[in-house]
Design an enzyme around this catalytic site. Sequence first.
Site, PDB file in Angstrom:
ATOM      1  N   SER A 193       0.816  -1.216   0.000  1.00  9.53           N
ATOM      2  CA  SER A 193       0.000   0.000   0.000  1.00  9.53           C
ATOM      3  C   SER A 193       0.844   1.257   0.000  1.00  9.53           C
ATOM      4  CB  SER A 193      -0.841   0.053   1.277  1.00  9.53           C
ATOM      5  OG  SER A 193      -1.696  -1.028   1.355  1.00  9.53           O
TER       6      SER A 193
ATOM      7  N   HIS B 130      -1.122  -2.911  -7.223  1.00  5.10           N
ATOM      8  CA  HIS B 130      -1.863  -2.545  -6.008  1.00  5.10           C
ATOM      9  C   HIS B 130      -3.377  -2.618  -6.200  1.00  5.10           C
ATOM     10  CE1 HIS B 130      -2.838   0.752  -2.813  1.00  5.10           C
ATOM     11  NE2 HIS B 130      -2.957  -0.456  -2.303  1.00  5.10           N
TER      12      HIS B 130
ATOM     13  N   GLU C 290      -3.754   0.047  -9.051  1.00  2.00           N
ATOM     14  CA  GLU C 290      -2.661   1.001  -9.272  1.00  2.00           C
ATOM     15  C   GLU C 290      -1.446   0.213  -9.747  1.00  2.00           C
ATOM     16  OE1 GLU C 290      -2.003   4.821  -6.541  1.00  2.00           O
ATOM     17  OE2 GLU C 290      -2.590   3.103  -5.342  1.00  2.00           O
TER      18      GLU C 290
ATOM     19  N   ASN D 198      -3.591   5.957  -1.520  1.00  2.00           N
ATOM     20  CA  ASN D 198      -3.338   6.076  -0.074  1.00  2.00           C
ATOM     21  C   ASN D 198      -2.674   7.393   0.321  1.00  2.00           C
ATOM     22  OD1 ASN D 198      -4.513   3.690   0.840  1.00  2.00           O
ATOM     23  ND2 ASN D 198      -2.777   2.512   0.079  1.00  2.00           N
TER      24      ASN D 198
HETATM   25  C1  LIG Z   1      -5.516   0.416   1.915  1.00  2.00           C
HETATM   26  C2  LIG Z   1      -5.165   0.332   0.481  1.00  2.00           C
HETATM   27  O1  LIG Z   1      -3.994   0.063   0.186  1.00  2.00           O
HETATM   28  C3  LIG Z   1      -6.092   0.618  -0.631  1.00  2.00           C
HETATM   29  C4  LIG Z   1      -7.529   0.356  -0.400  1.00  2.00           C
HETATM   30  O2  LIG Z   1      -8.017  -0.709  -0.669  1.00  2.00           O
HETATM   31  S1  LIG Z   1      -8.393   1.594   0.299  1.00  2.00           S
HETATM   32  C5  LIG Z   1     -10.018   0.928   0.504  1.00  2.00           C
HETATM   33  C6  LIG Z   1     -10.799   1.043  -0.759  1.00  2.00           C
HETATM   34  N1  LIG Z   1     -12.107   0.521  -0.537  1.00  2.00           N
HETATM   35  C7  LIG Z   1     -13.140   1.293  -0.187  1.00  2.00           C
HETATM   36  O3  LIG Z   1     -13.030   2.505  -0.076  1.00  2.00           O
HETATM   37  C8  LIG Z   1     -14.431   0.551   0.063  1.00  2.00           C
HETATM   38  C9  LIG Z   1     -15.525   1.465   0.550  1.00  2.00           C
HETATM   39  N2  LIG Z   1     -16.738   0.693   0.756  1.00  2.00           N
HETATM   40  C10 LIG Z   1     -17.547   0.310  -0.257  1.00  2.00           C
HETATM   41  O4  LIG Z   1     -17.308   0.616  -1.415  1.00  2.00           O
HETATM   42  C11 LIG Z   1     -18.783  -0.482   0.112  1.00  2.00           C
HETATM   43  O5  LIG Z   1     -19.084  -0.236   1.452  1.00  2.00           O
HETATM   44  C12 LIG Z   1     -18.629  -2.028  -0.117  1.00  2.00           C
HETATM   45  C13 LIG Z   1     -18.475  -2.300  -1.618  1.00  2.00           C
HETATM   46  C14 LIG Z   1     -17.446  -2.638   0.627  1.00  2.00           C
HETATM   47  C15 LIG Z   1     -19.871  -2.731   0.412  1.00  2.00           C
HETATM   48  O6  LIG Z   1     -20.983  -2.151  -0.196  1.00  2.00           O
HETATM   49  P1  LIG Z   1     -22.447  -2.177   0.449  1.00  2.00           P
HETATM   50  O7  LIG Z   1     -23.340  -1.540  -0.535  1.00  2.00           O
HETATM   51  O8  LIG Z   1     -22.389  -1.700   1.836  1.00  2.00           O
HETATM   52  O9  LIG Z   1     -22.742  -3.685   0.643  1.00  2.00           O
HETATM   53  P2  LIG Z   1     -23.396  -4.733  -0.318  1.00  2.00           P
HETATM   54  O10 LIG Z   1     -24.540  -4.203  -1.101  1.00  2.00           O
HETATM   55  O11 LIG Z   1     -23.652  -5.889   0.590  1.00  2.00           O
HETATM   56  O12 LIG Z   1     -22.208  -5.081  -1.281  1.00  2.00           O
HETATM   57  C16 LIG Z   1     -21.942  -4.415  -2.507  1.00  2.00           C
HETATM   58  C17 LIG Z   1     -21.139  -5.396  -3.333  1.00  2.00           C
HETATM   59  O13 LIG Z   1     -19.913  -5.690  -2.662  1.00  2.00           O
HETATM   60  C18 LIG Z   1     -19.779  -7.100  -2.431  1.00  2.00           C
HETATM   61  N3  LIG Z   1     -19.015  -7.228  -1.196  1.00  2.00           N
HETATM   62  C19 LIG Z   1     -19.286  -6.617  -0.032  1.00  2.00           C
HETATM   63  N4  LIG Z   1     -18.333  -6.898   0.858  1.00  2.00           N
HETATM   64  C20 LIG Z   1     -17.447  -7.702   0.240  1.00  2.00           C
HETATM   65  C21 LIG Z   1     -16.236  -8.335   0.634  1.00  2.00           C
HETATM   66  N5  LIG Z   1     -15.713  -8.159   1.847  1.00  2.00           N
HETATM   67  N6  LIG Z   1     -15.592  -9.108  -0.276  1.00  2.00           N
HETATM   68  C22 LIG Z   1     -16.082  -9.284  -1.497  1.00  2.00           C
HETATM   69  N7  LIG Z   1     -17.218  -8.687  -1.947  1.00  2.00           N
HETATM   70  C23 LIG Z   1     -17.873  -7.913  -1.081  1.00  2.00           C
HETATM   71  C24 LIG Z   1     -21.204  -7.598  -2.425  1.00  2.00           C
HETATM   72  O14 LIG Z   1     -21.284  -8.950  -2.794  1.00  2.00           O
HETATM   73  C25 LIG Z   1     -21.850  -6.730  -3.490  1.00  2.00           C
HETATM   74  O15 LIG Z   1     -21.516  -7.248  -4.767  1.00  2.00           O
HETATM   75  P3  LIG Z   1     -22.430  -6.929  -6.073  1.00  2.00           P
HETATM   76  O16 LIG Z   1     -22.543  -5.450  -6.229  1.00  2.00           O
HETATM   77  O17 LIG Z   1     -21.619  -7.565  -7.173  1.00  2.00           O
HETATM   78  O18 LIG Z   1     -23.739  -7.598  -5.852  1.00  2.00           O
HETATM   79  N1  LIG Z   2      -6.185  -4.134   3.792  1.00  2.00           N
HETATM   80  C1  LIG Z   2      -6.344  -3.390   2.729  1.00  2.00           C
HETATM   81  O1  LIG Z   2      -7.377  -2.721   2.575  1.00  2.00           O
HETATM   82  C2  LIG Z   2      -5.284  -3.345   1.696  1.00  2.00           C
HETATM   83  C3  LIG Z   2      -4.046  -3.889   1.933  1.00  2.00           C
HETATM   84  N2  LIG Z   2      -3.087  -3.839   0.957  1.00  2.00           N
HETATM   85  C4  LIG Z   2      -1.754  -4.419   1.192  1.00  2.00           C
HETATM   86  O2  LIG Z   2      -1.857  -5.837   0.993  1.00  2.00           O
HETATM   87  C5  LIG Z   2      -0.935  -6.495   1.863  1.00  2.00           C
HETATM   88  C6  LIG Z   2      -1.700  -7.486   2.709  1.00  2.00           C
HETATM   89  O3  LIG Z   2      -2.685  -6.800   3.461  1.00  2.00           O
HETATM   90  P1  LIG Z   2      -3.918  -7.555   4.116  1.00  2.00           P
HETATM   91  O4  LIG Z   2      -4.321  -8.703   3.268  1.00  2.00           O
HETATM   92  O5  LIG Z   2      -4.899  -6.531   4.497  1.00  2.00           O
HETATM   93  O6  LIG Z   2      -3.223  -8.121   5.447  1.00  2.00           O
HETATM   94  P2  LIG Z   2      -3.654  -9.341   6.360  1.00  2.00           P
HETATM   95  O7  LIG Z   2      -3.084  -9.069   7.706  1.00  2.00           O
HETATM   96  O8  LIG Z   2      -5.110  -9.627   6.203  1.00  2.00           O
HETATM   97  O9  LIG Z   2      -2.897 -10.573   5.676  1.00  2.00           O
HETATM   98  C7  LIG Z   2      -1.512 -10.710   5.599  1.00  2.00           C
HETATM   99  C8  LIG Z   2      -1.220 -12.182   5.454  1.00  2.00           C
HETATM  100  O10 LIG Z   2       0.172 -12.353   5.172  1.00  2.00           O
HETATM  101  C9  LIG Z   2       0.620 -13.437   5.952  1.00  2.00           C
HETATM  102  N3  LIG Z   2       2.074 -13.404   6.074  1.00  2.00           N
HETATM  103  C10 LIG Z   2       2.847 -12.723   6.955  1.00  2.00           C
HETATM  104  N4  LIG Z   2       4.150 -12.999   6.735  1.00  2.00           N
HETATM  105  C11 LIG Z   2       4.189 -13.864   5.693  1.00  2.00           C
HETATM  106  C12 LIG Z   2       5.241 -14.538   5.010  1.00  2.00           C
HETATM  107  N5  LIG Z   2       6.518 -14.361   5.366  1.00  2.00           N
HETATM  108  N6  LIG Z   2       4.937 -15.365   3.995  1.00  2.00           N
HETATM  109  C13 LIG Z   2       3.648 -15.571   3.623  1.00  2.00           C
HETATM  110  N7  LIG Z   2       2.611 -14.968   4.243  1.00  2.00           N
HETATM  111  C14 LIG Z   2       2.880 -14.124   5.261  1.00  2.00           C
HETATM  112  C15 LIG Z   2      -0.107 -13.256   7.267  1.00  2.00           C
HETATM  113  O11 LIG Z   2      -0.031 -14.419   8.037  1.00  2.00           O
HETATM  114  P3  LIG Z   2      -0.246 -14.317   9.650  1.00  2.00           P
HETATM  115  O12 LIG Z   2      -1.650 -13.852   9.844  1.00  2.00           O
HETATM  116  O13 LIG Z   2      -0.003 -15.710  10.074  1.00  2.00           O
HETATM  117  O14 LIG Z   2       0.776 -13.314  10.130  1.00  2.00           O
HETATM  118  C16 LIG Z   2      -1.511 -12.958   6.755  1.00  2.00           C
HETATM  119  O15 LIG Z   2      -2.217 -14.154   6.452  1.00  2.00           O
HETATM  120  C17 LIG Z   2      -0.215  -5.388   2.653  1.00  2.00           C
HETATM  121  O16 LIG Z   2       0.964  -5.048   1.983  1.00  2.00           O
HETATM  122  C18 LIG Z   2      -1.223  -4.242   2.599  1.00  2.00           C
HETATM  123  O17 LIG Z   2      -0.631  -2.984   2.759  1.00  2.00           O
HETATM  124  C19 LIG Z   2      -3.326  -3.299  -0.283  1.00  2.00           C
HETATM  125  C20 LIG Z   2      -4.559  -2.792  -0.585  1.00  2.00           C
HETATM  126  C21 LIG Z   2      -5.630  -2.728   0.392  1.00  2.00           C
END
Ligand SMILES: CC(=O)CC(=O)SCCNC(=O)CCNC(=O)[C@H](O)C(C)(C)COP(=O)(O)OP(=O)(O)OC[C@H]1O[C@@H](n2cnc3c(N)ncnc32)[C@H](O)[C@@H]1OP(=O)(O)O
Ligand SMILES: NC(=O)C1=CN([C@@H]2O[C@H](COP(=O)(O)OP(=O)(O)OC[C@H]3O[C@@H](n4cnc5c(N)ncnc54)[C@H](OP(=O)(O)O)[C@@H]3O)[C@@H](O)[C@H]2O)C=CC1
Length: 291
Positions: A119, A140, A152, A190
């Site tokens: 991320s 990403h 990304e 991010n």
């Molecule tokens: C941290 C990083 O590095 C980068 C990032 O990822 S940042 C995070 C980016 N993500 C966001 O911002 C998500 C924001 N949230 C949302 O868009 C919505 O709340 C959400 C899509 C997660 C759920 O939407 P909702 O309207 O509340 O729920 P719901 O109607 O039940 O679900 C919408 C869809 O998502 C699916 N869904 C919900 N949660 C899910 C999950 N955890 N996994 C897979 N699919 C999921 C549902 O099946 C549904 O699919 P369809 O449209 O194909 O039927």
């Molecule tokens: N969460 C998010 O919304 C997003 C996350 N990301 C990125 O994706 C990556 C994973 O995040 P996320 O899935 O949320 O994290 P989680 O904590 O859900 O999962 C990470 C997984 O990696 C495993 N792990 C740790 N060390 C090792 C290793 N040496 N070899 C193999 N597996 C290992 C962990 O095992 P254990 O639990 O046993 O430690 C765990 O199952 C991060 O780099 C995060 O920044 C990118 C986009 C969105």
Amino acid sequence: MEIAKIGVVGAGQMGNGIAHVFALAGYKVLLNDISQDSLDNAIKVIEGNLDRQVSREKITAEARADALANISTTLKLPDLGPTDLIIEAATERETVKTAIFEDLLPHLEPHTILTSNTSSISITRLASRTDRPEKFMGFHFMNPVPIMQLVELIRGIATDKPTYETCLGVVEKLGKTAASAEDFPAFIVNRILMPMINEAVYTLYEGVGSVKSIDESLKLGANHPMGPLELADFIGLDTCLAIMNVLHDGLADTKYRPCPLLTKYVEAGWLGRKSQRGFYDYRKDPPVPTR
Ligand SMILES: CC(=O)CC(=O)SCCNC(=O)CCNC(=O)[C@H](O)C(C)(C)COP(=O)(O)OP(=O)(O)OC[C@H]1O[C@@H](n2cnc3c(N)ncnc32)[C@H](O)[C@@H]1OP(=O)(O)O
Ligand SMILES: NC(=O)C1=CN([C@@H]2O[C@H](COP(=O)(O)OP(=O)(O)OC[C@H]3O[C@@H](n4cnc5c(N)ncnc54)[C@H](OP(=O)(O)O)[C@@H]3O)[C@@H](O)[C@H]2O)C=CC1
């Protein structure tokens, strides 16, 4: 270059989503983790998410069965050697990621492309620790992977054009949309999203609003699908803190200082949904705010 076999390292919420979308698009996927429980749980989550897609008529029962048949799991990282593209999706910690790539190197085919789903961490720095910085990229995905349209693509300083174009072709085959980002801390999504989440935690820390009022304000007042604290819990508070630390260290600007309350939640092991407690307590239905 033809990409058919994908290795995914890390079977957490991102790893299982990545395996899901590749398998559904017809790729053979080998999913690796250090814990058998995580691998078993990932398969359960994928099955549940595929079931939901079948019941909502997004995919057929046959596509579900084919996707599941395309996924295998392994605890042995060297098994990923004969794949064409590896996506590392382990914990957001540079030492963890670097160790994974170093352990993989002796087993890789010369043509294998290495990518990280990080991320925030420097792609150039991760690439420099491998034998193939020209075949290394940031790949990403956004959470939840089966739903979010964006990927990304981040080129490190040494990434070559064929590698970028191959990854772009893969994103298109997945039916997703790529955005190209330069390799600076936390890239595009991010860089913008995480300071907003951090600011929401400051807003809570300073008593400007409660968890409920902050989330409702952004949902109803800015049309966000989730409030920022609910979203932080969804992403994982450890991941949010790790990203803020990369921004703070990498850009040396106090505006990226992680909120002490975010640090405290992570210190408590309250990591959000994945640990059942964060800004909300998910052991209750519906979840109850913790402040
Ligand atoms: C941290 C990083 O590095 C980068 C990032 O990822 S940042 C995070 C980016 N993500 C966001 O911002 C998500 C924001 N949230 C949302 O868009 C919505 O709340 C959400 C899509 C997660 C759920 O939407 P909702 O309207 O509340 O729920 P719901 O109607 O039940 O679900 C919408 C869809 O998502 C699916 N869904 C919900 N949660 C899910 C999950 N955890 N996994 C897979 N699919 C999921 C549902 O099946 C549904 O699919 P369809 O449209 O194909 O039927
Ligand atoms: N969460 C998010 O919304 C997003 C996350 N990301 C990125 O994706 C990556 C994973 O995040 P996320 O899935 O949320 O994290 P989680 O904590 O859900 O999962 C990470 C997984 O990696 C495993 N792990 C740790 N060390 C090792 C290793 N040496 N070899 C193999 N597996 C290992 C962990 O095992 P254990 O639990 O046993 O430690 C765990 O199952 C991060 O780099 C995060 O920044 C990118 C986009 C969105």
